[in-house]
Design a protein around this motif. Structure first.
Motif, PDB file in Angstrom:
ATOM      1  N   ARG A  37       0.832  -1.190   0.000  1.00  0.00           N
ATOM      2  CA  ARG A  37       0.000   0.000   0.000  1.00  0.00           C
ATOM      3  C   ARG A  37       0.870   1.245   0.000  1.00  0.00           C
ATOM      4  O   ARG A  37       2.022   1.219   0.431  1.00  0.00           O
ATOM      5  N   GLN A  38       0.293   2.325  -0.482  1.00  0.00           N
ATOM      6  CA  GLN A  38       1.002   3.592  -0.530  1.00  0.00           C
ATOM      7  C   GLN A  38       0.047   4.719  -0.167  1.00  0.00           C
ATOM      8  O   GLN A  38      -0.954   4.938  -0.847  1.00  0.00           O
ATOM      9  N   ALA A  39       0.367   5.406   0.909  1.00  0.00           N
ATOM     10  CA  ALA A  39      -0.389   6.566   1.341  1.00  0.00           C
ATOM     11  C   ALA A  39       0.269   7.826   0.778  1.00  0.00           C
ATOM     12  O   ALA A  39       1.456   7.821   0.450  1.00  0.00           O
ATOM     13  N   PRO A  40      -0.484   8.910   0.668  1.00  0.00           N
ATOM     14  CA  PRO A  40       0.093  10.150   0.151  1.00  0.00           C
ATOM     15  C   PRO A  40       1.326  10.581   0.929  1.00  0.00           C
ATOM     16  O   PRO A  40       1.317  10.607   2.164  1.00  0.00           O
ATOM     17  N   GLY A  41       2.393  10.893   0.208  1.00  0.00           N
ATOM     18  CA  GLY A  41       3.618  11.354   0.833  1.00  0.00           C
ATOM     19  C   GLY A  41       4.462  10.280   1.486  1.00  0.00           C
ATOM     20  O   GLY A  41       5.460  10.610   2.142  1.00  0.00           O
ATOM     21  N   LYS A  42       4.095   9.024   1.325  1.00  0.00           N
ATOM     22  CA  LYS A  42       4.832   7.933   1.954  1.00  0.00           C
ATOM     23  C   LYS A  42       5.303   6.921   0.917  1.00  0.00           C
ATOM     24  O   LYS A  42       4.790   6.860  -0.197  1.00  0.00           O
ATOM     25  N   GLN A  43       6.295   6.134   1.298  1.00  0.00           N
ATOM     26  CA  GLN A  43       6.789   5.067   0.439  1.00  0.00           C
ATOM     27  C   GLN A  43       5.795   3.914   0.392  1.00  0.00           C
ATOM     28  O   GLN A  43       5.036   3.686   1.335  1.00  0.00           O
ATOM     29  N   ARG A  44       5.823   3.197  -0.714  1.00  0.00           N
ATOM     30  CA  ARG A  44       5.026   1.989  -0.793  1.00  0.00           C
ATOM     31  C   ARG A  44       5.563   0.970   0.214  1.00  0.00           C
ATOM     32  O   ARG A  44       6.777   0.747   0.295  1.00  0.00           O
ATOM     33  N   GLU A  45       4.669   0.358   0.972  1.00  0.00           N
ATOM     34  CA  GLU A  45       5.089  -0.544   2.027  1.00  0.00           C
ATOM     35  C   GLU A  45       4.369  -1.884   1.943  1.00  0.00           C
ATOM     36  O   GLU A  45       3.243  -1.980   1.456  1.00  0.00           O
ATOM     37  N   LEU A  46       5.046  -2.898   2.441  1.00  0.00           N
ATOM     38  CA  LEU A  46       4.459  -4.226   2.519  1.00  0.00           C
ATOM     39  C   LEU A  46       3.282  -4.234   3.474  1.00  0.00           C
ATOM     40  O   LEU A  46       3.355  -3.684   4.572  1.00  0.00           O
ATOM     41  N   VAL A  47       2.209  -4.882   3.065  1.00  0.00           N
ATOM     42  CA  VAL A  47       1.083  -5.153   3.951  1.00  0.00           C
ATOM     43  C   VAL A  47       1.101  -6.618   4.361  1.00  0.00           C
ATOM     44  O   VAL A  47       1.139  -6.952   5.548  1.00  0.00           O
ATOM     45  N   SER A 101     -11.316  -4.043  11.606  1.00  0.00           N
ATOM     46  CA  SER A 101     -10.936  -2.985  12.545  1.00  0.00           C
ATOM     47  C   SER A 101     -10.118  -1.901  11.867  1.00  0.00           C
ATOM     48  O   SER A 101      -9.072  -1.473  12.359  1.00  0.00           O
ATOM     49  N   LEU A 102     -10.608  -1.451  10.746  1.00  0.00           N
ATOM     50  CA  LEU A 102      -9.870  -0.481   9.946  1.00  0.00           C
ATOM     51  C   LEU A 102      -9.720   0.852  10.673  1.00  0.00           C
ATOM     52  O   LEU A 102     -10.625   1.301  11.382  1.00  0.00           O
ATOM     53  N   LYS A 103      -8.565   1.458  10.468  1.00  0.00           N
ATOM     54  CA  LYS A 103      -8.216   2.730  11.078  1.00  0.00           C
ATOM     55  C   LYS A 103      -7.973   3.766   9.993  1.00  0.00           C
ATOM     56  O   LYS A 103      -7.634   3.421   8.863  1.00  0.00           O
ATOM     57  N   PRO A 104      -8.112   5.048  10.329  1.00  0.00           N
ATOM     58  CA  PRO A 104      -7.833   6.078   9.324  1.00  0.00           C
ATOM     59  C   PRO A 104      -6.433   5.962   8.723  1.00  0.00           C
ATOM     60  O   PRO A 104      -6.253   6.262   7.538  1.00  0.00           O
ATOM     61  N   GLU A 105      -5.459   5.518   9.504  1.00  0.00           N
ATOM     62  CA  GLU A 105      -4.105   5.375   8.995  1.00  0.00           C
ATOM     63  C   GLU A 105      -3.945   4.229   8.001  1.00  0.00           C
ATOM     64  O   GLU A 105      -2.882   4.078   7.393  1.00  0.00           O
ATOM     65  N   ASP A 106      -4.975   3.408   7.832  1.00  0.00           N
ATOM     66  CA  ASP A 106      -4.966   2.385   6.794  1.00  0.00           C
ATOM     67  C   ASP A 106      -5.315   2.956   5.425  1.00  0.00           C
ATOM     68  O   ASP A 106      -5.225   2.239   4.420  1.00  0.00           O
ATOM     69  N   THR A 107      -5.730   4.194   5.381  1.00  0.00           N
ATOM     70  CA  THR A 107      -6.089   4.826   4.117  1.00  0.00           C
ATOM     71  C   THR A 107      -4.887   4.859   3.180  1.00  0.00           C
ATOM     72  O   THR A 107      -3.820   5.370   3.531  1.00  0.00           O
ATOM     73  N   ALA A 108      -5.052   4.301   1.996  1.00  0.00           N
ATOM     74  CA  ALA A 108      -3.965   4.207   1.029  1.00  0.00           C
ATOM     75  C   ALA A 108      -4.500   3.581  -0.250  1.00  0.00           C
ATOM     76  O   ALA A 108      -5.624   3.073  -0.290  1.00  0.00           O
TER      77      ALA A 108
END
Length: 113
Positions: free
Chosen positions: A35-45, A81-88
């Motif tokens: 996943r990749q959120a705005p302004g962040k690197q793509r990361e393993l989920v 249990s999704l959180k706002p920080e999961d947005t991507a």
């Protein structure tokens, strides 16, 4: 060539759930989700091998579950249990036994009230 078809993204409230699916073609060693959120690197989920071995990012352990149906060559990501920080934007990844990696087009997951 490997073809990937993703589905399941959308908008949910905090604490809600989504199930992502990615259908692929060919013989695959592993599949997974990044996943990749705005302004962040793509990361393993999460990733899963053809034999069912899984790996998760610490941030999603206990909340997300990756699984695959080898007969259908489909990988799933159950997100609870999704959180706002999961947005991507969530991207499906396929690693064939031979050849290059393949990426899906990405599907937007937004967790917001």
């Amino acid at each position: 060539q490997v073809q990937l078809v993703e589905s399941g993204g959308g908008l949910v409230q905090p604490g809600g759930s989504l199930r992502l699916s990615c259908a692929a073609s060919g013989s695959l060693f592993s599949m997974g989700w990044y996943r990749q959120a705005p302004g962040k690197q793509r990361e393993l989920v999460a990733t899963i091998t053809s034999e069912g071995s899984t790996n998760y990012a610490d941030s999603v352990k206990g909340r997300f579950t990756i699984s695959r149906d080898n007969a259908k060559n489909t990988v799933y990501l159950q997100m609870n249990s999704l959180k706002p920080e999961d947005t991507a934007v969530y991207y499906c990844l396929a690693q064939p036994m031979v050849g290059p990696l393949y990426w899906g087009q990405g599907t937007q997951v937004t967790v917001s009230s």
